[in-house]
Design a protein around this motif. Structure first.
Motif, PDB file in Angstrom:
ATOM      1  N   ALA A  40       0.806  -1.221   0.000  1.00 14.50           N
ATOM      2  CA  ALA A  40       0.000   0.000   0.000  1.00 14.50           C
ATOM      3  C   ALA A  40       0.837   1.268   0.000  1.00 14.50           C
ATOM      4  N   VAL A  91      -9.230   2.074  -3.800  1.00 13.14           N
ATOM      5  CA  VAL A  91      -7.785   1.879  -3.951  1.00 13.14           C
ATOM      6  C   VAL A  91      -7.217   2.845  -4.977  1.00 13.14           C
ATOM      7  N   ILE A 124      -3.452  -6.928  -2.480  1.00 13.32           N
ATOM      8  CA  ILE A 124      -4.547  -5.982  -2.708  1.00 13.32           C
ATOM      9  C   ILE A 124      -5.605  -6.591  -3.623  1.00 13.32           C
TER      10      ILE A 124
END
Length: 730
Positions: A441, A569, A480
């Motif tokens: 991330a 995201v 993710i």
């Protein structure tokens, strides 16, 4: 070999020549080297060590005073930030073990009541120096086996120390024993002395358990006695066995409850203890959280949630993860690495003191830079030299505009934090680790190159095509997109629970929270429609069609939830390294952290050999010249001469170069100080012989030191006249 050298006669003059390197001179002449060098008349310059105190800095310089003031403020800010991080970690580890500690506490008190039900001896009987004779069932020693699952015992020390404090707060008498108390050298006496020292608060020479029984029978008989052993796998089996047999004999007088830590499997006790000791144990099993679970809890509280304002970059995070997983595997080392990173950040970054105010102040706070020891000119010059500030044009160079930029950074970080936590709760059931998710991330390259759409397309293709499921291109961003893929497979009930968690995590971020609420409303509408369809009586031929419609509606909602998470995201998960002014809050120098944790001893040795003046502070070599002087350290001379060779060094040439350096002043001084009385030829030859032997001994010793430090490989039988360099460059 040594005896032959000792019995050998002194070598003749012809045997000692410049071409005949005799290493045995190190054995025969090594102790006389200093006296020979003084009496040989070589004229070697004596090294002078400068011990005079350094001149004080000019305290009248206002810039120096401001720099000192700024450094003090940065160190104060570091103490504040790290104390906040440390207290947060302590609370997290305490909370993650709360349920297990409470379970152990209830078991201890129940066990104490069970032991007391067997009978309580009176005071006279309890203070006698021999155990009470009872049946075999009353000699059972209740033992709690705590499975820690740690790779190293360092984390166990913190866990069992916290367990001991918890049981003490609940009225138990607690003694913590380590594996060092169970060594064969000290025997069972070492364990008893440690118990008496902790319970009686004094050191007694006679290690007698009857003393402990008297102490317990006098005034401490109302509470249980708990003995904690942190790691039984590191204890001596025979000593631990004798200790268990002794406690089981006295368990009626002293209601001892034993708690032992097990790092691998619960069957370990059978491999360590003999059968007679195992028969005395009445085991109960407890399991702590795994190291990965504790690590995720620490990462969430310290690095993801707004704990202190301090953050780390992507490369630093990946290094710390690999250091935890591959090299050390302990939470203690991870916390130590985080502290080193925090220390280096505050030491290097001039504006890091802002972290103190960044944590305390509200969103719209005004930064008064003048009261921190920095002038506005110095501050703005540093700010606009930041790499992240090069692409940002600030119309107003004021403290208010800078404070607004910091508030914007905090806002973007809150959005990033909410998305990361939504991804984590989505994939938590499928063993998605927060540390892996955190490393992905905060990757700035993945964000800047906009790889999200490409990877999503590949993910959809892999669903349709079974042959493409193992594509290596999906490795980047795996965690993710695995979490996004999991949302598409959720049922309606699971999706409703997940959206409720997302709603709570995104409170205060209306951009995301409103979209989650909208999806919740759609879910409620679909639930209402499906319930009405279930109430309507339909023919059997239409039942399968209704069920198919419900599955399509559920799949449609899951796809919408996955698309929402994908949008979160893409639009709101901006890494801190992509935000302007992040250098003030984020530590990114992974090389310094790696050097502090792992080190580079070979490079450090090379630097010390080449820059020895910084260590010795001698007045004859402090000029900083690259010229080789005879007053330099022999090993430094040898290593500098080795820089002129390739991977192979001819020993003869190397010795000739060394000799020309160390004997350089001697020839001129002998010419200028010729005695008017001619010396005998024999005395001159003896002096030259001693000088040559001393030089060879110094050469051999320097070569040996370079070999010991790992910079040189000694000659082999195949090539006895060449040495091989091992290290090249810095």
């Amino acid at each position: 070999m040594a005896s032959s050298l000792d019995d050998a006669s002194p070598p003749s003059i012809d045997a000692v020549t410049e071409n005949n390197l005799q290493p045995f001179f190190v054995l025969q002449k090594g102790s006389l080297r200093k006296s020979e060098r003084k009496s040989s008349g070589t004229g070697k310059t004596r090294r002078r060590i400068d011990l005079s105190p350094a001149l004080p800095k000019n305290s009248e310089n206002p810039e120096d005073e401001k720099e000192d003031e700024n450094m003090n403020l940065r160190m104060e800010a570091f103490e504040f930030v790290w104390s906040k991080i440390k207290s947060t970690i302590k609370d997290v580890l305490r909370d993650i073990n709360t349920s297990v500690f409470s379970e152990i506490q209830s078991w201890v008190h129940q066990t104490f009541d069970t032991i007391r039900s067997l009978g309580t001896p009176d005071f006279l009987e309890a203070t006698q120096s021999f155990p009470v004779i009872t049946d075999a069932n009353s000699r059972k020693l209740f033992t709690g086996l705590v499975l820690t699952k740690n790779m190293e015992f360092v984390d166990d020390l913190m866990t069992f120390d916290a367990l001991g404090k918890h049981l003490k707060s609940q009225g138990c008498h607690v003694a913590n024993l380590s594996s060092l108390d169970f060594i064969a050298k000290n025997g069972i006496g070492g364990c008893l002395r440690s118990l008496l020292r902790q319970f009686l608060k004094s050191t007694l020479d006679p290690a007698d358990i009857s003393i402990l029984a008297s102490w317990y029978g006098e005034e401490n008989y109302k509470n249980p006695v708990v003995v904690i052993v942190d790691d039984i796998e590191r204890c001596c089996g025979s000593v631990l066995s004798d200790f268990i047999l002794m406690l089981s004999e006295w368990v009626v007088k002293i209601p001892v409850i034993l708690i032992m830590g097990v790092a691998t499997t619960l069957d370990t006790q059978r491999n360590i203890l003999p059968s007679n000791a195992l028969q005395r144990l009445c085991p109960f099993e407890f399991t702590l959280g795994t190291p990965a679970e504790r690590m995720d809890a620490v990462v969430e509280a310290v690095l993801v949630k707004p704990c202190s304002g301090f953050s780390i970059g992507h490369k630093v995070a990946v290094f710390m993860r690999n250091y935890f997983v591959s090299q050390d595997g302990t939470l203690t080392s991870f916390i130590r690495a985080l502290k080193i990173a925090c220390t280096q950040h505050f030491f290097v970054e001039p504006l890091s003191f802002i972290l103190h105010e960044f944590v305390l102040e509200e969103e719209n706070w005004v930064l008064e830079i003048g009261r921190y020891g920095l002038s506005p000119e110095v501050m703005w010059k540093h700010v606009f030299n930041l790499p992240s500030c090069q692409r940002v044009k600030m119309t107003k160079q004021t403290n208010e505009s800078l404070a607004h930029a910091f508030s914007e950074l905090k806002r973007l970080q809150n959005q990033w934090r909410a998305v990361v936590l939504c991804l984590y709760v989505t994939g938590k059931g499928e063993k998605v680790r927060l540390l892996d998710l955190f490393c992905e991330a905060i990757d700035p390259e993945s964000y800047n190159k906009r790889e999200f759409a490409t990877c999503t397309k590949l993910e959809k293709d892999s669903i349709l095509s079974p042959s493409s499921r193992q594509r290596p291109s999906l490795a980047k961003g795996r965690v993710i997109f695995e979490a996004i893929h999991l949302v598409r497979d959720l049922s309606t009930g699971q999706l409703g629970k997940l959206l409720k968690i997302w709603k709570n995590l995104t409170v205060g971020i209306p951009e995301i929270n409103d979209k989650v609420k909208e999806l919740q409303s759609l879910l409620k509408i679909e639930d209402g429609k499906s319930s009405k369809k279930d109430l309507i009586i339909t023919p059997k031929r239409h039942a399968s069609r209704i069920q198919l419609d419900n599955e399509k509606d559920s799949k449609s909602l899951s796809d919408k939830a996955a698309n929402l998470l994908e949008c979160m995201v893409r639009d709101y998960m901006q890494p801190i390294e992509c935000i302007p002014f992040h250098e003030i809050f984020c530590f990114k120098n992974v090389d310094k952290l790696q050097l502090a944790l792992i080190g580079d001893p070979r490079r450090r040795i090379q630097v010390d050999l080449l820059e020895f003046q910084k260590l010795l502070h001698c007045s004859c070599c402090i000029s900083g010249s690259n010229a080789l002087l005879p007053s330099m350290h022999d090993t430094s001379i040898m290593y500098k001469l080795a820089q002129e060779h390739g991977d192979l060094i001819n020993l003869h040439d190397w010795y000739q170069s060394f000799k020309s350096v160390v004997l350089r002043p001697s020839s001129s001084k002998r010419k200028s100080r010729q005695s008017p009385l001619p010396k005998k030829r024999k005395d001159i030859n003896e002096t030259e012989n001693q000088s040559e032997a001393s030089t060879q001994a110094r050469f051999c010793r320097a070569v040996t030191e370079l070999q010991i430090t790992g910079l040189l490989r000694m000659p082999t039988k195949r090539r006895p006249d060449f040495a091989q360099r091992v290290a090249f460059g810095l």
